[in-house]
Enzyme design. Structure first.
Site, PDB file in Angstrom:
ATOM      1  N   HIS A  17       0.837  -1.068   0.066  1.00 26.31           N
ATOM      2  CA  HIS A  17       0.033   0.111   0.172  1.00 26.31           C
ATOM      3  C   HIS A  17       0.965   1.332   0.053  1.00 26.31           C
ATOM      4  O   HIS A  17       1.378   1.498   0.812  1.00 26.31           O
ATOM      5  CB  HIS A  17      -0.989   0.163   1.154  1.00 26.31           C
ATOM      6  N   HIS A  65      -1.024  10.197  -3.076  1.00 30.05           N
ATOM      7  CA  HIS A  65      -2.339   9.893  -2.542  1.00 30.05           C
ATOM      8  C   HIS A  65      -3.186  11.334  -2.391  1.00 30.05           C
ATOM      9  O   HIS A  65      -4.284  11.250  -3.050  1.00 30.05           O
ATOM     10  CB  HIS A  65      -2.143   9.273  -1.256  1.00 30.05           C
TER      11      HIS A  65
END
Length: 260
Positions: A17, A65
């Site tokens: 991740h 992100h």
């Protein structure tokens, strides 16, 4: 159903991740989605890296992100308002900025799971991944952004469409249909998907169930769960039959998977 090459060999899969940032890396200032984080996942033996795509002010797709720099660099500006050279400077002591072309070229044996975060990034992402479509999965919380990226990849000459996982609206409809026992609707919603990437729970609602996993598998769709960081949860979900673990601790997840 023919399995997309992104999903070979057989599961289970560990998806790093936003790359891998160990506790030691963090003390050195390394942050998620940096070049160092992707390199760290690769060095640990991870085959799959999950990341996110935004577009800079000068039109470059970068792995990032948030839509702004506040959390990562203490700068309130939006990624879309900052040009590449300045962004590179800001990230220089945080593990280094990585653009999508750099990631695809520097890590040719890594399979990328790309979440399109910005509408403006969707078409450029599709064009850039076209030559690498066999090792890329495209997803987004927005099904529209996801579809734009997939279409752009095909238009740009991809030999096959990238693998894909649905947006949040499709996932919501799928979970509801499964709960109501609407088998044919579940089958229709799973059509055209390669993976179902979902959280175990959404608030009070349990998303990952044995029935949903079975329905996905019957349609030839894998189930990947995010974000799973506890080894006991990893074991429990693998016992349930899930195919992939999206985790901040990919080194730990690899140990769990390899120990089974």
């Amino acid at each position: 159903m023919t399995r997309h090459p992104y999903l070979s060999p057989a599961p289970p899969r560990v998806l790093a991740h936003r790359g891998l940032v160990t506790a030691h890396d963090a003390t050195l200032g390394v942050v998620e989605n940096s070049f160092a984080a992707v390199a760290g996942a690769h060095a640990a033996g991870v085959e799959y890296v999950e990341s996110d795509c935004h577009l800079t002010a000068d039109g470059v797709v970068v792995l990032f992100h948030d839509d702004d720099l506040d959390r990562v660099a203490g700068d309130p500006r939006k990624i879309s308002d900052v040009r590449l050279p300045e962004l590179e400077e800001l990230m220089a002591d945080r593990g280094g900025l990585v653009t999508l072309p750099q990631a695809l070229e520097a890590f040719p044996d890594v399979r990328f799971n790309l979440d399109v975060k910005a509408e403006a990034a969707a078409e450029p992402v599709g064009r850039l991944i076209a030559p690498h479509a066999a090792r890329v999965l495209v997803t987004s919380f927005s099904d529209d952004r996801r579809r734009v990226a997939l279409a752009a990849a095909v238009t740009a000459g991809a030999s096959l469409p990238p693998a894909t996982s649905p947006g949040s609206a499709t996932v919501g409809r799928l979970v509801a249909a499964q709960a109501l026992g609407l088998r044919r609707r579940v089958e229709r919603l799973l059509g055209g998907l390669d993976a179902l990437q979902i959280p175990e729970r959404q608030g009070p609602i349990r998303v990952v169930t044995r029935g949903l996993v079975r329905a996905a598998h019957a349609a030839g769709v894998e189930v990947h769960v995010w974000t799973v960081n506890d080894p006991a949860d990893m074991e429990r979900l693998l016992d349930l039959g899930v195919d992939g673990l999206v985790t901040d601790h990919a080194d730990l997840a690899l140990a769990v998977v390899n120990g089974r």
